[in-house]
Design an enzyme around this catalytic site. Structure first.
Site, PDB file in Angstrom:
ATOM      1  N   HIS A  45       0.798  -1.234   0.000  1.00 50.34           N
ATOM      2  CA  HIS A  45       0.000   0.000   0.000  1.00 50.34           C
ATOM      3  C   HIS A  45       0.831   1.284   0.000  1.00 50.34           C
ATOM      4  O   HIS A  45       0.298   2.351  -0.219  1.00 50.34           O
ATOM      5  CB  HIS A  45      -0.937   0.034   1.209  1.00 50.34           C
ATOM      6  CG  HIS A  45      -0.253   0.459   2.474  1.00 50.34           C
ATOM      7  ND1 HIS A  45       0.504  -0.387   3.226  1.00 50.34           N
ATOM      8  CD2 HIS A  45      -0.181   1.669   3.085  1.00 50.34           C
ATOM      9  CE1 HIS A  45       1.004   0.268   4.251  1.00 50.34           C
ATOM     10  NE2 HIS A  45       0.612   1.517   4.202  1.00 50.34           N
TER      11      HIS A  45
HETATM   12  C1  UD1 Z   1      -1.947   6.298   5.001  1.00 48.34           C
HETATM   13  C2  UD1 Z   1      -0.616   6.774   5.582  1.00 48.34           C
HETATM   14  C3  UD1 Z   1       0.372   5.616   5.671  1.00 48.34           C
HETATM   15  C4  UD1 Z   1      -0.241   4.429   6.417  1.00 48.34           C
HETATM   16  C5  UD1 Z   1      -1.547   4.064   5.738  1.00 48.34           C
HETATM   17  C6  UD1 Z   1      -2.233   2.898   6.425  1.00 48.34           C
HETATM   18  C7  UD1 Z   1      -0.145   9.136   5.078  1.00 48.34           C
HETATM   19  C8  UD1 Z   1       0.710  10.064   4.327  1.00 48.34           C
HETATM   20  N1  UD1 Z   1      -0.006   7.817   4.768  1.00 48.34           N
HETATM   21  O1  UD1 Z   1      -1.704   5.914   3.655  1.00 48.34           O
HETATM   22  O2  UD1 Z   1       1.527   6.033   6.372  1.00 48.34           O
HETATM   23  O3  UD1 Z   1       0.656   3.332   6.373  1.00 48.34           O
HETATM   24  O4  UD1 Z   1      -2.425   5.209   5.766  1.00 48.34           O
HETATM   25  O5  UD1 Z   1      -3.264   2.405   5.629  1.00 48.34           O
HETATM   26  O6  UD1 Z   1      -0.912   9.553   5.916  1.00 48.34           O
HETATM   27  N2  UD1 Z   1      -9.012   5.363   0.376  1.00 48.34           N
HETATM   28  C9  UD1 Z   1     -10.268   4.828   0.297  1.00 48.34           C
HETATM   29  N3  UD1 Z   1     -10.919   4.549   1.451  1.00 48.34           N
HETATM   30  C10 UD1 Z   1     -10.394   4.762   2.668  1.00 48.34           C
HETATM   31  C11 UD1 Z   1      -9.107   5.329   2.747  1.00 48.34           C
HETATM   32  C12 UD1 Z   1      -8.417   5.611   1.595  1.00 48.34           C
HETATM   33  O7  UD1 Z   1     -10.793   4.593  -0.785  1.00 48.34           O
HETATM   34  O8  UD1 Z   1     -11.060   4.472   3.676  1.00 48.34           O
HETATM   35  C13 UD1 Z   1      -8.256   5.626  -0.870  1.00 48.34           C
HETATM   36  C14 UD1 Z   1      -8.434   6.982  -1.441  1.00 48.34           C
HETATM   37  O9  UD1 Z   1      -8.505   6.859  -2.814  1.00 48.34           O
HETATM   38  C15 UD1 Z   1      -7.145   7.700  -1.090  1.00 48.34           C
HETATM   39  C16 UD1 Z   1      -6.139   6.574  -1.058  1.00 48.34           C
HETATM   40  O10 UD1 Z   1      -6.883   5.416  -0.640  1.00 48.34           O
HETATM   41  O11 UD1 Z   1      -6.823   8.688  -1.992  1.00 48.34           O
HETATM   42  C17 UD1 Z   1      -5.011   6.802  -0.118  1.00 48.34           C
HETATM   43  O12 UD1 Z   1      -5.478   7.078   1.209  1.00 48.34           O
HETATM   44  P1  UD1 Z   1      -4.640   8.027   2.200  1.00 48.34           P
HETATM   45  O13 UD1 Z   1      -5.326   8.115   3.494  1.00 48.34           O
HETATM   46  O14 UD1 Z   1      -4.346   9.298   1.524  1.00 48.34           O
HETATM   47  O15 UD1 Z   1      -3.264   7.300   2.376  1.00 48.34           O
HETATM   48  P2  UD1 Z   1      -2.904   5.767   2.611  1.00 48.34           P
HETATM   49  O16 UD1 Z   1      -2.342   5.238   1.361  1.00 48.34           O
HETATM   50  O17 UD1 Z   1      -4.026   4.985   3.225  1.00 48.34           O
END
Ligand code: UD1
Length: 357
Positions: free
Chosen positions: A199
């Site tokens: 991820h």
């Molecule tokens: C975040 C953390 C990372 C951690 C990870 C755990 C930062 C910079 N990164 O990364 O350190 O290891 O969480 O999972 O804060 N999305 C969904 N549904 C959700 C959440 C996210 O669809 O419930 C999708 C969205 O398209 C979003 C993408 O996942 O743009 C990334 O989510 P984001 O919270 O920005 O970062 P993570 O990759 O989850």
């Protein structure tokens, strides 16, 4: 009674809060209000953990959701400041290294209130990672830095943080795994399998790197099923980079809750991951682990021989085969993560810090 405001928003933070919030609930003289930023919002990325751990419903839900780093963090800052003004807590606590961590840290620092960082001092020394920036900034403005390991505490000392601000508590993730073992859900998979997760932005947002990881996993899947619970970021990357057919040899499943994850790890032959938490969970559950990164913050795992790094382009298939064949020749376990009672130490240190402030 001291009032603590805890800011969280991403999946690994719910896991840590699962043990720390229950220790705080048992600490007289300390009350806690959870603020959920909404960084993770899907049911199986958020609500499922609140249910599993019996976490109290957040006192405030900011509903921020996804966005660019600046947009996501900026919106959190705006909303968090209002909550802190309303609640007037004695201090604020954050976990780990996400954008929710950074937002909580900046708000506390700007309002000059005590700030406690759980999982302080971790370093990858790779500033291209958003998480590394979040860690360094959060540690620089924290007033109490709770380090999971001595290695993490040493990083802080080297950066000039005064020793009185730093306490090694052990790793609350060890507490979480010990607790979850009792409720682990056995996997619904027959026969041996490998468990994988991917991820990190450095892997999902680089097409070549993601393609390489998928090829490695597909190669391994010829011998043994590879189960991959798919993080939403990775699912989106597979679609936008047209890599879905490369992933077709893998057993893709939706993200799972904690008891199910602990069951999946326990039943696996080995774990391949880029997650910090899963590296240690595999170790705690006696499973060999391979890390799809060029470096890790959890250096004890590498030094003890338990985990192996798989930097891009390395012969990952051979490395995994070697581990699967090594039988009882596994690396020596290490005891760097404490005694499984880190959460009560965190709660006690928080109360003391707020009382002294
Ligand atoms: C975040 C953390 C990372 C951690 C990870 C755990 C930062 C910079 N990164 O990364 O350190 O290891 O969480 O999972 O804060 N999305 C969904 N549904 C959700 C959440 C996210 O669809 O419930 C999708 C969205 O398209 C979003 C993408 O996942 O743009 C990334 O989510 P984001 O919270 O920005 O970062 P993570 O990759 O989850």
């Amino acid at each position: 009674m001291k009032k603590l405001l805890t800011v969280l928003g991403a999946r690994p933070q719910f896991v840590k809060a699962g043990v720390v919030s229950s220790a705080i609930a048992q600490t007289s003289g300390l009350s806690e209000i959870l603020v959920h930023t909404g960084q993770h919002y899907d049911t199986n990325m958020s609500d499922i953990f609140f249910r599993e751990f019996g976490l109290p419903a957040p006192g405030h839900h900011l509903g921020i959701g996804s966005g660019s780093h600046g947009e996501q963090t900026g919106r959190m800052l705006i909303e968090l400041e209002k909550v802190v003004d309303d609640e007037a807590p004695d201090g604020l606590m954050v976990y780990g290294d996400t954008n929710s961590t950074l937002a909580g840290a900046l708000v506390a620092a700007k309002l000059t209130m005590p700030l406690i960082h759980v999982e302080a001092g971790l370093r990858s020394f790779n500033r291209a990672m958003p998480e590394e920036i979040n860690r360094v900034v959060t540690d620089a403005v924290s007033t109490l830095l709770l380090a999971p390991t001595q290695v993490a505490a040493d990083h802080l000392t080297r950066e000039g943080v005064s020793a009185e601000k730093v306490l090694v508590t052990g790793d609350v993730m060890f507490d979480a795994v010990l607790r979850a073992k009792a409720t682990a859900i056995p996997p619904d998979i027959s026969g041996p399998y490998l468990l994988a997760t991917v991820h990190r932005a450095e892997n999902t947002d680089d097409p070549e790197r993601l393609a390489w990881i998928l090829d490695v996993l597909a190669q391994l899947a010829k011998d043994m099923p590879v189960v991959l619970p798919l993080h939403p970021r990775t699912r989106a990357a597979l679609a936008s980079l047209n890599l879905e057919t490369r992933a077709s040899a893998l057993t893709l499943i939706e993200p799972v809750g904690y008891s199910e994850m602990i069951g999946l790890i326990s039943g696996s032959q080995a774990v391949l991951t880029d997650s910090g938490g899963l590296q240690k969970e595999a170790f705690f559950l006696d499973k060999p682990v391979h890390v799809f990164r060029g470096e890790t913050e959890w250096t004890e795992l590498i030094e003890s021989g338990w985990a192996q790094l798989l930097p891009p382009g390395s012969d990952a298939v051979a490395a995994v085969a070697a581990i699967l064949n090594r039988g009882s020749e596994k690396g020596r376990p290490c005891d760097a993560y404490g005694d499984g009672r880190a959460a009560p130490k965190v709660a006690g240190a928080v109360l003391q810090h707020l009382a002294d402030a």
